[in-house]
Write a protein that holds these residues in place. Structure first.
Motif, PDB file in Angstrom:
ATOM      1  N   LEU A 163       0.722  -1.157   0.086  1.00  0.00           N
ATOM      2  CA  LEU A 163       0.012  -0.005   0.057  1.00  0.00           C
ATOM      3  C   LEU A 163       0.917   1.215   0.129  1.00  0.00           C
ATOM      4  N   ASP A 164       1.770   1.379   0.679  1.00  0.00           N
ATOM      5  CA  ASP A 164       2.825   2.440   0.519  1.00  0.00           C
ATOM      6  C   ASP A 164       3.522   2.673  -0.930  1.00  0.00           C
ATOM      7  N   VAL A 165       3.719   1.763  -1.577  1.00  0.00           N
ATOM      8  CA  VAL A 165       4.080   1.815  -2.858  1.00  0.00           C
ATOM      9  C   VAL A 165       3.098   2.610  -3.648  1.00  0.00           C
ATOM     10  N   TYR A 166       1.773   2.278  -3.583  1.00  0.00           N
ATOM     11  CA  TYR A 166       0.575   2.697  -4.097  1.00  0.00           C
ATOM     12  C   TYR A 166      -0.213   3.920  -3.458  1.00  0.00           C
ATOM     13  N   ARG A 167       0.617   4.632  -2.486  1.00  0.00           N
ATOM     14  CA  ARG A 167      -0.051   5.623  -1.712  1.00  0.00           C
ATOM     15  C   ARG A 167      -0.484   6.734  -2.646  1.00  0.00           C
ATOM     16  N   ASP A 168       0.576   7.354  -3.363  1.00  0.00           N
ATOM     17  CA  ASP A 168       0.167   8.555  -4.026  1.00  0.00           C
ATOM     18  C   ASP A 168      -1.089   8.311  -5.012  1.00  0.00           C
ATOM     19  N   GLU A 169      -0.910   7.144  -5.905  1.00  0.00           N
ATOM     20  CA  GLU A 169      -2.006   6.751  -6.810  1.00  0.00           C
ATOM     21  C   GLU A 169      -3.517   6.526  -5.973  1.00  0.00           C
ATOM     22  N   ASN A 170      -3.358   6.028  -4.794  1.00  0.00           N
ATOM     23  CA  ASN A 170      -4.668   5.701  -4.162  1.00  0.00           C
ATOM     24  C   ASN A 170      -5.239   7.119  -3.466  1.00  0.00           C
ATOM     25  N   THR A 177      -4.931   9.835  -4.921  1.00  0.00           N
ATOM     26  CA  THR A 177      -5.486  10.531  -6.368  1.00  0.00           C
ATOM     27  C   THR A 177      -7.028  10.054  -6.569  1.00  0.00           C
ATOM     28  N   LYS A 178      -6.968   8.585  -6.459  1.00  0.00           N
ATOM     29  CA  LYS A 178      -8.180   8.023  -6.987  1.00  0.00           C
ATOM     30  C   LYS A 178      -9.237   8.274  -5.711  1.00  0.00           C
ATOM     31  N   GLY A 179      -8.789   8.333  -4.509  1.00  0.00           N
ATOM     32  CA  GLY A 179      -9.734   8.532  -3.526  1.00  0.00           C
ATOM     33  C   GLY A 179     -10.601   9.796  -3.844  1.00  0.00           C
ATOM     34  N   LYS A 180      -9.772  11.023  -4.289  1.00  0.00           N
ATOM     35  CA  LYS A 180     -10.647  12.248  -4.265  1.00  0.00           C
ATOM     36  C   LYS A 180     -11.474  12.038  -5.449  1.00  0.00           C
ATOM     37  N   ILE A 181     -11.371  11.173  -6.507  1.00  0.00           N
ATOM     38  CA  ILE A 181     -12.274  10.981  -7.678  1.00  0.00           C
ATOM     39  C   ILE A 181     -13.626  10.110  -7.293  1.00  0.00           C
ATOM     40  N   VAL A 182     -13.019   8.891  -6.610  1.00  0.00           N
ATOM     41  CA  VAL A 182     -14.226   7.934  -6.398  1.00  0.00           C
ATOM     42  C   VAL A 182     -14.862   8.280  -5.117  1.00  0.00           C
ATOM     43  N   GLN A 197     -11.157   8.781   2.094  1.00  0.00           N
ATOM     44  CA  GLN A 197     -10.954   8.485   0.727  1.00  0.00           C
ATOM     45  C   GLN A 197      -9.883   7.271   0.768  1.00  0.00           C
ATOM     46  N   LEU A 198      -8.822   7.649   1.416  1.00  0.00           N
ATOM     47  CA  LEU A 198      -7.504   6.771   1.153  1.00  0.00           C
ATOM     48  C   LEU A 198      -7.871   5.576   1.992  1.00  0.00           C
ATOM     49  N   MET A 199      -8.504   5.303   2.980  1.00  0.00           N
ATOM     50  CA  MET A 199      -8.707   4.140   3.558  1.00  0.00           C
ATOM     51  C   MET A 199      -9.581   3.151   2.715  1.00  0.00           C
ATOM     52  N   GLN A 200     -10.737   3.898   2.149  1.00  0.00           N
ATOM     53  CA  GLN A 200     -11.566   3.196   1.458  1.00  0.00           C
ATOM     54  C   GLN A 200     -11.027   2.652   0.086  1.00  0.00           C
ATOM     55  N   VAL A 201     -10.320   3.442  -0.669  1.00  0.00           N
ATOM     56  CA  VAL A 201      -9.478   2.947  -2.021  1.00  0.00           C
ATOM     57  C   VAL A 201      -8.747   1.770  -1.472  1.00  0.00           C
ATOM     58  N   GLU A 202      -7.789   1.939  -0.433  1.00  0.00           N
ATOM     59  CA  GLU A 202      -6.966   0.768  -0.181  1.00  0.00           C
ATOM     60  C   GLU A 202      -7.810  -0.403   0.299  1.00  0.00           C
ATOM     61  N   ASP A 203      -8.886  -0.221   0.978  1.00  0.00           N
ATOM     62  CA  ASP A 203      -9.741  -1.345   1.194  1.00  0.00           C
ATOM     63  C   ASP A 203     -10.199  -2.011   0.026  1.00  0.00           C
ATOM     64  N   ASP A 204     -10.690  -1.201  -1.028  1.00  0.00           N
ATOM     65  CA  ASP A 204     -11.158  -1.924  -2.291  1.00  0.00           C
ATOM     66  C   ASP A 204     -10.067  -2.496  -2.959  1.00  0.00           C
ATOM     67  N   PHE A 205      -8.860  -2.119  -2.959  1.00  0.00           N
ATOM     68  CA  PHE A 205      -7.807  -2.464  -3.613  1.00  0.00           C
ATOM     69  C   PHE A 205      -7.343  -3.898  -3.111  1.00  0.00           C
TER      70      PHE A 205
END
Length: 123
Positions: free
Chosen positions: A17-24, A26-31, A40-48
């Motif tokens: 998850l640290d590797v993908y933190r920046d992308e997640n 950004t995605k959290g703001k959109i989704v 936002q970040l917690m939800q995107v990471e859980d989805d991932f």
């Protein structure tokens, strides 16, 4: 050192998850635009993680390639069967390790590994 991971329980999910933190982020703001940045970040990471557990690793021959610098993951990429080869997706490098050749090394190692398998093509 590049490691090849074929099942979820072999992953250090915190480091991944640290590797993908920046992308997640950004995605959290959109989704999830109405949630706080943390939510936002917690939800995107859980989805991932759900995607990895319930879909990605359920596919025969799907795997992660991870460049591990000994103490932490530097770069990662997912590969899954596609047509007559492997689909390379989700390549990322942790923010403070970018522009140091980690992704290039990871891809070199992945291509060398794939030469030893039946998957000659990469998409």
């Amino acid at each position: 050192m590049t490691v090849f991971v074929f099942c979820m329980n072999e992953l250090n999910t915190e480091q991944l998850l640290d590797v993908y933190r920046d992308e997640n982020q950004t995605k959290g703001k959109i989704v999830y635009p109405n949630a706080s940045p943390y939510e936002q970040l917690m939800q995107v990471e859980d989805d991932f993680l759900s995607y990895l557990r319930e879909d990605f690793f359920c596919q025969k021959d799907a795997f992660y390639a991870i460049l591990d610098a000994g103490k932490s993951y530097c770069s990662a990429v997912r590969l899954e069967p596609y047509k007559d080869g492997m689909l390379l997706e989700g390549i990322a490098t942790i923010h403070d390790k970018r522009r140091q050749g980690y992704a290039a090394q990871l891809l070199t190692d992945v291509l060398a590994f794939l030469r030893t398998t039946r998957y000659a093509r990469v998409y």
